[in-house]
Design a protein around this motif. Structure first.
Motif, PDB file in Angstrom:
ATOM      1  N   UNK A   1     -25.611  16.747   0.666  1.00  0.00           N
ATOM      2  CA  UNK A   1     -24.359  17.242   1.199  1.00  0.00           C
ATOM      3  C   UNK A   1     -23.201  16.524   0.508  1.00  0.00           C
ATOM      4  N   UNK A   2     -22.202  17.270   0.151  1.00  0.00           N
ATOM      5  CA  UNK A   2     -21.003  16.713  -0.470  1.00  0.00           C
ATOM      6  C   UNK A   2     -19.897  16.592   0.574  1.00  0.00           C
ATOM      7  N   UNK A   3     -19.329  15.422   0.672  1.00  0.00           N
ATOM      8  CA  UNK A   3     -18.261  15.171   1.650  1.00  0.00           C
ATOM      9  C   UNK A   3     -16.904  15.323   0.990  1.00  0.00           C
ATOM     10  N   UNK A   4     -15.956  15.871   1.742  1.00  0.00           N
ATOM     11  CA  UNK A   4     -14.614  16.120   1.223  1.00  0.00           C
ATOM     12  C   UNK A   4     -13.576  15.156   1.790  1.00  0.00           C
ATOM     13  N   UNK A   5     -13.933  14.438   2.831  1.00  0.00           N
ATOM     14  CA  UNK A   5     -13.011  13.478   3.431  1.00  0.00           C
ATOM     15  C   UNK A   5     -13.793  12.218   3.780  1.00  0.00           C
ATOM     16  N   UNK A   6     -13.373  11.118   3.211  1.00  0.00           N
ATOM     17  CA  UNK A   6     -13.981   9.816   3.483  1.00  0.00           C
ATOM     18  C   UNK A   6     -12.972   8.955   4.235  1.00  0.00           C
ATOM     19  N   UNK A   7     -13.429   8.300   5.294  1.00  0.00           N
ATOM     20  CA  UNK A   7     -12.646   7.236   5.913  1.00  0.00           C
ATOM     21  C   UNK A   7     -13.488   5.974   5.765  1.00  0.00           C
ATOM     22  N   UNK A   8     -12.905   4.958   5.142  1.00  0.00           N
ATOM     23  CA  UNK A   8     -13.666   3.762   4.794  1.00  0.00           C
ATOM     24  C   UNK A   8     -13.005   2.545   5.439  1.00  0.00           C
ATOM     25  N   UNK A   9     -13.825   1.703   6.042  1.00  0.00           N
ATOM     26  CA  UNK A   9     -13.368   0.447   6.654  1.00  0.00           C
ATOM     27  C   UNK A   9     -14.120  -0.700   5.978  1.00  0.00           C
ATOM     28  N   UNK A  10     -13.809  -0.992   4.713  1.00  0.00           N
ATOM     29  CA  UNK A  10     -14.599  -1.980   3.968  1.00  0.00           C
ATOM     30  C   UNK A  10     -14.402  -3.398   4.483  1.00  0.00           C
ATOM     31  N   UNK A  11     -15.361  -4.272   4.184  1.00  0.00           N
ATOM     32  CA  UNK A  11     -15.227  -5.680   4.554  1.00  0.00           C
ATOM     33  C   UNK A  11     -14.345  -6.417   3.544  1.00  0.00           C
TER      34      UNK A  11
END
Length: 173
Positions: A1-11
């Protein structure tokens, strides 16, 4: 599956160790640096393997690490677009310092995200408090779902258990 919206909370606390990792021999990597390498390589792999061509990336970052975030995302080939701001609750006792978090918006070369009704960055649209340290305000999810209702969404390094969002690498904090 290809995602079009990423929300990232990196360390982001581990980012400086990640930056120093290229100066260390591979057979002598300390555990802290190994965790940083795993986290940021995981994020890079997810963005390269799971991303659609019409990708919008939202990255949470505290004010202390804003330049590191821009540097890292630029290194991955993403262009900075805008940001939104959130006054985060204080987690440490006996501190009077206000902590601001930013939700940076990035995109790939050649694709510009639709300019919906993005609020003024300084008019903090995120007013809700959170119960646990690893959570993000409910308003942030609602805003992204309103701006991008048909996008396939994923959160990396998150604690979201919200309908319509997939989560990779759920934080245990």
């Amino acid at each position: 599956m290809r995602y079009e919206l990423f929300m990232i909370c990196p360390p982001w606390k581990q980012f400086r160790a990640y930056k120093r990792s290229n100066k260390i021999l591979t057979d002598s990597i300390p555990p802290k640096m190994w965790r940083a390498l795993r986290a940021f390589n995981f994020m890079e792999c997810c963005l390269s393997e799971l991303a659609s061509n019409e990708l919008v990336v939202f990255v949470w970052v505290t004010e202390k690490f804003t330049e590191d975030c821009r540097e890292y995302m630029s290194h991955l080939g993403y262009k900075y677009d805008t940001y939104l701001m959130w006054k985060r609750p204080k987690w440490k006792r006996c501190t009077a310092v206000e902590v601001f978090e930013y939700l940076f918006v990035f995109h790939k070369d050649g694709y510009w995200p639709p300019k919906g009704d993005f609020p003024d960055p300084l008019a903090s649209p995120f007013t809700g408090k959170v119960k646990h340290r690893g959570e993000k305000p409910e308003d942030a999810y609602a805003l992204l779902e309103k701006l991008y209702p048909t996008r396939v969404r994923i959160q990396l390094f998150g604690s979201c258990s919200r309908r319509g969002w997939d989560v990779f690498h759920r934080n245990k904090t």
